[in-house]
Design an enzyme around this catalytic site. Structure first.
Site, PDB file in Angstrom:
ATOM      1  N   ALA A 135     -23.674 -10.315  36.986  1.00 30.55           N
ATOM      2  CA  ALA A 135     -22.995 -11.246  37.867  1.00 30.55           C
ATOM      3  C   ALA A 135     -22.442 -12.381  37.001  1.00 30.55           C
ATOM      4  O   ALA A 135     -22.937 -12.627  35.897  1.00 30.55           O
ATOM      5  CB  ALA A 135     -23.976 -11.780  38.895  1.00 30.55           C
ATOM      6  N   GLU A 169     -32.080 -11.051  34.187  1.00 31.91           N
ATOM      7  CA  GLU A 169     -32.027 -12.205  35.092  1.00 31.91           C
ATOM      8  C   GLU A 169     -33.160 -13.204  34.861  1.00 31.91           C
ATOM      9  O   GLU A 169     -32.967 -14.410  34.973  1.00 31.91           O
ATOM     10  CB  GLU A 169     -32.054 -11.737  36.563  1.00 31.91           C
ATOM     11  N   GLU A 199     -27.143  -2.775  38.052  1.00 29.39           N
ATOM     12  CA  GLU A 199     -27.300  -2.532  39.493  1.00 29.39           C
ATOM     13  C   GLU A 199     -26.106  -1.741  40.038  1.00 29.39           C
ATOM     14  O   GLU A 199     -26.261  -0.885  40.904  1.00 29.39           O
ATOM     15  CB  GLU A 199     -27.462  -3.872  40.224  1.00 29.39           C
ATOM     16  N   GLY A 210     -26.281  -7.352  37.242  1.00 31.88           N
ATOM     17  CA  GLY A 210     -25.435  -6.733  38.260  1.00 31.88           C
ATOM     18  C   GLY A 210     -24.694  -5.507  37.748  1.00 31.88           C
ATOM     19  O   GLY A 210     -24.321  -4.628  38.532  1.00 31.88           O
TER      20      GLY A 210
HETATM   21  N1  DAK Z   1     -21.087 -14.123  33.302  1.00 32.64           N
HETATM   22  C1  DAK Z   1     -20.062 -14.895  32.871  1.00 32.64           C
HETATM   23  N2  DAK Z   1     -19.529 -14.788  31.655  1.00 32.64           N
HETATM   24  C2  DAK Z   1     -20.059 -13.886  30.830  1.00 32.64           C
HETATM   25  C3  DAK Z   1     -21.122 -13.048  31.205  1.00 32.64           C
HETATM   26  C4  DAK Z   1     -21.646 -13.201  32.516  1.00 32.64           C
HETATM   27  N3  DAK Z   1     -22.626 -12.428  32.978  1.00 32.64           N
HETATM   28  N4  DAK Z   1     -21.445 -12.259  30.156  1.00 32.64           N
HETATM   29  C5  DAK Z   1     -20.595 -12.575  29.164  1.00 32.64           C
HETATM   30  N5  DAK Z   1     -19.748 -13.565  29.564  1.00 32.64           N
HETATM   31  C6  DAK Z   1     -18.693 -14.187  28.811  1.00 32.64           C
HETATM   32  C7  DAK Z   1     -19.270 -15.117  27.737  1.00 32.64           C
HETATM   33  O1  DAK Z   1     -19.589 -16.362  28.305  1.00 32.64           O
HETATM   34  C8  DAK Z   1     -18.118 -15.182  26.770  1.00 32.64           C
HETATM   35  O2  DAK Z   1     -17.146 -16.060  27.293  1.00 32.64           O
HETATM   36  P1  DAK Z   1     -16.501 -17.232  26.371  1.00 32.64           P
HETATM   37  O3  DAK Z   1     -17.643 -18.005  25.862  1.00 32.64           O
HETATM   38  O4  DAK Z   1     -15.782 -16.473  25.287  1.00 32.64           O
HETATM   39  O5  DAK Z   1     -15.605 -17.967  27.311  1.00 32.64           O
HETATM   40  C9  DAK Z   1     -17.522 -13.777  26.832  1.00 32.64           C
HETATM   41  O6  DAK Z   1     -17.987 -13.212  28.069  1.00 32.64           O
HETATM   42  C10 DAK Z   1     -18.007 -12.880  25.678  1.00 32.64           C
HETATM   43  O7  DAK Z   1     -19.431 -12.922  25.685  1.00 32.64           O
HETATM   44  P2  DAK Z   1     -20.301 -13.305  24.388  1.00 32.64           P
HETATM   45  O8  DAK Z   1     -19.523 -14.168  23.474  1.00 32.64           O
HETATM   46  O9  DAK Z   1     -21.605 -13.800  24.867  1.00 32.64           O
HETATM   47  O10 DAK Z   1     -20.441 -11.867  23.719  1.00 32.64           O
HETATM   48  P3  DAK Z   1     -21.643 -11.365  22.794  1.00 32.64           P
HETATM   49  O11 DAK Z   1     -21.191 -10.067  22.232  1.00 32.64           O
HETATM   50  O12 DAK Z   1     -22.089 -12.422  21.852  1.00 32.64           O
HETATM   51  O13 DAK Z   1     -22.862 -11.096  23.799  1.00 32.64           O
HETATM   52  C11 DAK Z   1     -23.877 -10.252  25.822  1.00 32.64           C
HETATM   53  C12 DAK Z   1     -22.733 -10.085  24.785  1.00 32.64           C
HETATM   54  C13 DAK Z   1     -23.590  -9.266  26.969  1.00 32.64           C
HETATM   55  C14 DAK Z   1     -25.212  -9.888  25.171  1.00 32.64           C
HETATM   56  C15 DAK Z   1     -23.898 -11.719  26.310  1.00 32.64           C
HETATM   57  O14 DAK Z   1     -22.558 -12.060  26.744  1.00 32.64           O
HETATM   58  C16 DAK Z   1     -24.828 -11.936  27.463  1.00 32.64           C
HETATM   59  O15 DAK Z   1     -26.035 -12.053  27.280  1.00 32.64           O
HETATM   60  N6  DAK Z   1     -24.245 -12.077  28.677  1.00 32.64           N
HETATM   61  C17 DAK Z   1     -25.017 -12.383  29.849  1.00 32.64           C
HETATM   62  C18 DAK Z   1     -25.768 -11.149  30.304  1.00 32.64           C
HETATM   63  C19 DAK Z   1     -26.623 -11.448  31.487  1.00 32.64           C
HETATM   64  O16 DAK Z   1     -27.539 -12.297  31.450  1.00 32.64           O
HETATM   65  N7  DAK Z   1     -26.320 -10.737  32.558  1.00 32.64           N
HETATM   66  C20 DAK Z   1     -27.056 -10.901  33.794  1.00 32.64           C
HETATM   67  C21 DAK Z   1     -26.296 -11.853  34.627  1.00 32.64           C
HETATM   68  S1  DAK Z   1     -27.252 -12.378  35.966  1.00 32.64           S
HETATM   69  C22 DAK Z   1     -28.455 -12.738  42.935  1.00 32.64           C
HETATM   70  C23 DAK Z   1     -27.374 -11.946  42.912  1.00 32.64           C
HETATM   71  C24 DAK Z   1     -27.091 -11.268  41.791  1.00 32.64           C
HETATM   72  C25 DAK Z   1     -27.859 -11.438  40.667  1.00 32.64           C
HETATM   73  C26 DAK Z   1     -28.942 -12.240  40.716  1.00 32.64           C
HETATM   74  C27 DAK Z   1     -29.272 -12.894  41.841  1.00 32.64           C
HETATM   75  N8  DAK Z   1     -28.700 -13.532  44.118  1.00 32.64           N
HETATM   76  C28 DAK Z   1     -27.621 -14.286  44.600  1.00 32.64           C
HETATM   77  C29 DAK Z   1     -30.057 -13.797  44.438  1.00 32.64           C
HETATM   78  C30 DAK Z   1     -27.459 -10.841  39.476  1.00 32.64           C
HETATM   79  C31 DAK Z   1     -27.599 -11.585  38.381  1.00 32.64           C
HETATM   80  C32 DAK Z   1     -27.024 -11.187  37.126  1.00 32.64           C
HETATM   81  O17 DAK Z   1     -26.421 -10.162  36.964  1.00 32.64           O
END
Ligand code: DAK
Length: 263
Positions: A69, A137, A117, A114
């Site tokens: 997400a 998350e 998921e 997400g």
């Molecule tokens: N959201 C927004 N931007 C993201 C992103 C994300 N999930 N993942 C990556 N980006 C963006 C980065 O911010 C970066 O943008 P700039 O800084 O260049 O503007 C760009 O994509 C490239 O990412 P990185 O520079 O970080 O690239 P790396 O190769 O260094 O790292 C990575 C890749 C995938 C390991 C890293 O980007 C990362 O850790 N991303 C976040 C992954 C993550 O934590 N995903 C889970 C998201 S939370 C709910 C509903 C839904 C959910 C939960 C609750 N309710 C409402 C209760 C679901 C939650 C999730 O999915």
């Protein structure tokens, strides 16, 4: 139809490829993308049977399927908005899971939060050898909200799901394959061609039969065994009402390829 954050294209008659496409955010799911996904699912659901027979879901670029997400959008949500966001995402993913046509996830990089998921809402998953899977998350102080806790445990078992969701650690494609989260791992360049080949093979089968298998496996999975068997026998017998089952059996007897037409 045209969307901003995804592309839906017909690869060939009846075979569709849906590409999640927000490369600046590694295809992360913001509210607009989820809305567009719902429209794309609806578009396919409404197509006549023979015009939508298989769907492949993938991500744009070489790095990510979907990195979760959109954290930058989620940070501003209040609790009530978060509930609505989760409910909307869950509803859309459920529509994907229930889509009558088979859906193959071609995971071409990060499938996190997400993104995992979303892949879990598909019928099965093929992955490139650089793919990574995880529910990170908890490292954001959150938990999965689009069905991750619920679907992952059904696929990989309770303990592995707990380990992944509670530690937030990623696993590589090879391990994802060992735990049956992924059905096949391929070099990146071969991922989409393999998914297309499988989709084409699915399209040679009886479309009603494939849809019935999909529904019975899903609906029968977590009900009692007698109820599940009753569901299977009733779906099995219903297929005998349709011409395609006669055609399939006749083609076998006549030693030729079946020509299904969805009737
Ligand atoms: N959201 C927004 N931007 C993201 C992103 C994300 N999930 N993942 C990556 N980006 C963006 C980065 O911010 C970066 O943008 P700039 O800084 O260049 O503007 C760009 O994509 C490239 O990412 P990185 O520079 O970080 O690239 P790396 O190769 O260094 O790292 C990575 C890749 C995938 C390991 C890293 O980007 C990362 O850790 N991303 C976040 C992954 C993550 O934590 N995903 C889970 C998201 S939370 C709910 C509903 C839904 C959910 C939960 C609750 N309710 C409402 C209760 C679901 C939650 C999730 O999915």
């Amino acid at each position: 139809m045209e969307w901003k954050n995804l592309q839906l294209k017909m690869e060939e008659n009846g075979l569709w490829i849906l590409t999640m496409s927000r490369p600046q955010a590694l295809n992360a799911l913001n509210r607009e993308t989820i809305l567009e996904l719902e429209q794309a699912i609806h578009f396919l659901q409404e197509k006549p049977t023979m015009e939508a027979r298989a769907l492949i879901l993938t991500g744009s670029g070489e790095k990510a399927f979907v990195a979760g997400a959109d954290i930058k959008e989620m940070i501003s949500l209040e609790a009530e908005e978060a509930r609505l966001f989760a409910e909307k995402g869950q509803r859309v993913f459920r529509q994907l899971e229930m889509l009558r046509l088979p859906v193959i996830a071609a995971v071409n990089g990060f499938a996190l939060g997400g993104g995992l998921e979303l892949a879990l809402s598909c019928d099965f998953i093929y992955a490139s050898d650089n793919a990574k899977f995880g529910l990170p998350e908890v490292s954001l102080g959150l938990m999965p909200g689009f069905g991750g806790c619920v679907r992952l445990s059904r696929v990989v078992g309770l303990n592995k799901a707990r380990e992944m969701a509670m530690t937030g650690e990623m696993i590589a494609a090879g391990e994802a394959s060992q735990i049956s989260l992924v059905q096949k791992v391929l070099p990146a360049a071969e991922l989409l061609p393999f998914a297309i080949k499988t989709a084409k093979s699915l399209m040679t089968r009886g479309p009603r039969a494939v849809a019935s298998v999909k529904r019975v496996v899903l609906d029968g999975y977590d009900i009692d065994i007698d109820g599940a068997l009753a569901l299977e026998s009733s779906s099995f017998s219903q297929l005998f009402q349709f011409k395609d089952s006669r055609e399939g059996m006749t083609a076998f007897i006549e030693k030729r390829k079946a020509q299904f037409n969805g009737n």
